[in-house]
Design an enzyme around this catalytic site. Structure first.
Site, mmCIF file in Angstrom:
data_model
loop_
_atom_site.group_PDB
_atom_site.id
_atom_site.type_symbol
_atom_site.label_atom_id
_atom_site.label_comp_id
_atom_site.label_asym_id
_atom_site.label_seq_id
_atom_site.Cartn_x
_atom_site.Cartn_y
_atom_site.Cartn_z
ATOM 1 N N ARG A 57 12.674 -15.307 9.999
ATOM 2 C CA ARG A 57 12.255 -14.653 8.762
ATOM 3 C C ARG A 57 10.802 -14.969 8.409
ATOM 4 O O ARG A 57 10.130 -14.195 7.728
ATOM 5 C CB ARG A 57 13.182 -15.099 7.616
ATOM 6 N N TYR A 110 3.326 6.917 -7.435
ATOM 7 C CA TYR A 110 4.468 7.287 -6.606
ATOM 8 C C TYR A 110 5.735 7.129 -7.467
ATOM 9 O O TYR A 110 5.917 6.081 -8.106
ATOM 10 C CB TYR A 110 4.468 6.342 -5.398
ATOM 11 N N ASP A 182 -2.353 0.876 -4.569
ATOM 12 C CA ASP A 182 -1.584 1.559 -3.526
ATOM 13 C C ASP A 182 -2.577 2.452 -2.782
ATOM 14 O O ASP A 182 -3.004 3.484 -3.285
ATOM 15 C CB ASP A 182 -0.447 2.375 -4.165
ATOM 16 N N LYS A 207 3.890 5.589 6.487
ATOM 17 C CA LYS A 207 3.142 6.850 6.548
ATOM 18 C C LYS A 207 2.195 6.853 7.746
ATOM 19 O O LYS A 207 2.614 7.014 8.859
ATOM 20 C CB LYS A 207 2.413 7.074 5.220
HETATM 21 C C1 LIG Z 1 5.823 6.873 0.547
HETATM 22 C C2 LIG Z 1 4.985 6.150 -0.387
HETATM 23 C C3 LIG Z 1 5.326 4.866 -0.796
HETATM 24 C C4 LIG Z 1 6.604 4.205 -0.410
HETATM 25 O O1 LIG Z 1 6.721 3.941 0.958
HETATM 26 P P1 LIG Z 1 8.164 3.755 1.616
HETATM 27 O O2 LIG Z 1 7.871 3.142 2.925
HETATM 28 O O3 LIG Z 1 8.785 5.113 1.674
HETATM 29 O O4 LIG Z 1 8.947 2.842 0.720
HETATM 30 C C5 LIG Z 1 4.469 4.215 -1.647
HETATM 31 N N1 LIG Z 1 3.338 4.791 -2.080
HETATM 32 C C6 LIG Z 1 2.977 6.018 -1.704
HETATM 33 C C7 LIG Z 1 1.703 6.590 -2.217
HETATM 34 C C8 LIG Z 1 3.790 6.750 -0.854
HETATM 35 O O5 LIG Z 1 3.443 7.988 -0.515
#
Ligand SMILES: *Cc1c(COP(=O)(O)O)cnc(C)c1O
Length: 389
Positions: A57, A110, A182, A207
């Site tokens: 972990r 988000y 973010d 992403k």
């Molecule tokens: C998709 C997304 C997230 C979350 O990511 P996951 O891996 O799906 O939890 C966070 N911020 C933005 C801007 C996103 O597009």
């Protein structure tokens, strides 16, 4: 990309950082490590915790390799790998906010970030105030004595407003609050989070880092002053990402610079073409010269990636359905950042700012397909829309 870190450019880091070939019989890529128990050679090593890896972990060569590439691309003092992007957002916030604290959250965040604030953080005694994404230095008026963090996401999810992150960060730091960002849309290649004032840079690696629609992963990168709290929170919550998923993210990150360039070029061409279509009211993409966020984007970003919004003119729901259902190349589904083009209708949740759209709002991710094929697909969609309009 002109930006340099450790004397090498980011393309070079993407290809080289985090490789440990000598430790793996010369293999170019760090293999997948599946490990819970790590065996100590002797009691002295166990008592001194004197081996590079302690317990599954707490990290394996798979996660360390990924952390190392992220460090090279982001700068920053400490990176933690998380099980998803949302998980990374939660860890980032929990590493700075405690019961009784106040959090300023951008209104265009988000959507699941909003749910986290409105439900779990609220239950834990953290109060959230949402702010207009275009607020800039005006955020001063929302700061309270107990404001601990300002969370930015730029451009905003679904509506793509560009934030003046340096202006927001200057106010936040003056008031002793941390700045969380973010940075999923731009990735560290197109927006330097730390240079623009972030203390914690969050990435949904699901992403563009993964890039192939087959892995859920996230990370948070901290500057020096936030490194310890981030590492501790990540550790105490027991957050873990598998070796297999780290391997896929590493594989993705090696080609990130070329993929992003292509995603951005196709998105810009599609966005311009869509602006000229009679079915379209306007396009939300800061790389467009007439976009309200264009000047800030030009000042702060290296380039633009493949995700943008489109506001259609008002049409009956049947016409929208005919459009979506006739598309053959644009898949309909959530997430984005993979090699394939996607399209989804968007629903907004706002409490601090208004977004006026004459018709349906949709979100497009430009994949790596041929531009003309993508245009033809959308053109066929518009044709299918017509009889219902
Ligand atoms: C998709 C997304 C997230 C979350 O990511 P996951 O891996 O799906 O939890 C966070 N911020 C933005 C801007 C996103 O597009």
């Amino acid at each position: 990309m002109a930006r340099k870190k450790d004397d090498l450019r980011q393309e070079t880091h993407a290809a080289h950082a985090g490789r440990m070939s000598r430790e793996h019989f010369g293999a170019v890529n760090t293999p997948v490590y599946r490990a819970s128990t790590i065996l100590y050679p002797d009691l002295a090593a166990l008592e001194a915790i004197k081996i590079p890896y302690i317990y599954g972990r707490l990290g394996t060569p798979s996660s360390r390799s990924l952390e190392e590439v992220v460090r090279a691309l982001e700068g920053g003092a400490r990176t933690v790998i998380c099980s998803s992007g949302l998980n990374a957002i939660a860890v980032a916030i929990l590493s700075v906010c405690s019961a009784g604290d106040h959090l300023l959250m951008v209104d265009s965040c988000y959507a699941p970030t909003r749910t986290l604030c409105d439900k779990t953080l609220k239950r834990l005694g953290v109060e959230t105030t949402y702010y207009d994404p275009t607020i800039g230095a005006g955020i001063q008026s929302l700061v309270r004595a107990n404001t601990k963090a300002v969370f930015c996401e730029s451009p905003g999810s679904l509506t793509f407003e560009v934030q003046d992150v340096p202006a927001v960060a200057a106010v936040a730091h003056d008031c002793g609050a941390s700045v969380l960002l973010d940075n999923t849309w731009a990735t560290p290649l197109y927006f330097d989070a730390f240079a623009h004032g972030a203390d914690l840079s969050v990435q949904a690696a699901t992403k563009y880092i993964g890039g192939h629609a087959d892995v859920m992963l996230g990370y948070v990168c901290a500057n020096e002053s936030h490194a310890k709290r981030l590492a501790q929170t990540h550790d105490h919550l027991g957050i873990y990402a598998s070796g297999d998923d780290c391997f896929l993210a590493l594989r993705g990150i090696r080609t990130l610079p070329v993929r992003l360039k292509r995603h951005g070029e196709t998105a810009l061409a599609l966005a311009k073409w869509l602006q000229s279509r009679p079915e379209v009211s306007h396009v939300l993409y800061p790389a467009l010269e007439d976009d309200p966020g264009h000047a800030l984007w030009k000042r702060d970003f290296v380039s633009a990636t493949g995700l943008f919004g489109v506001v259609l003119k008002a049409i009956p729901h049947q016409a929208l359905a005919a459009f979506f259902d006739s598309l053959k190349l644009f898949g309909m589904g959530y997430s984005w950042g993979g090699y394939e083009s996607l399209i989804v209708p968007s629903t907004l949740h706002r409490t601090a700012s208004r977004f006026n759209a004459v018709g349906p709002l949709i979100r497009i991710h430009a994949g790596l397909e041929d531009l003309d094929d993508l245009k033809s697909d959308l053109e066929a969609g518009f044709a299918a829309m017509k009889p219902h309009s």
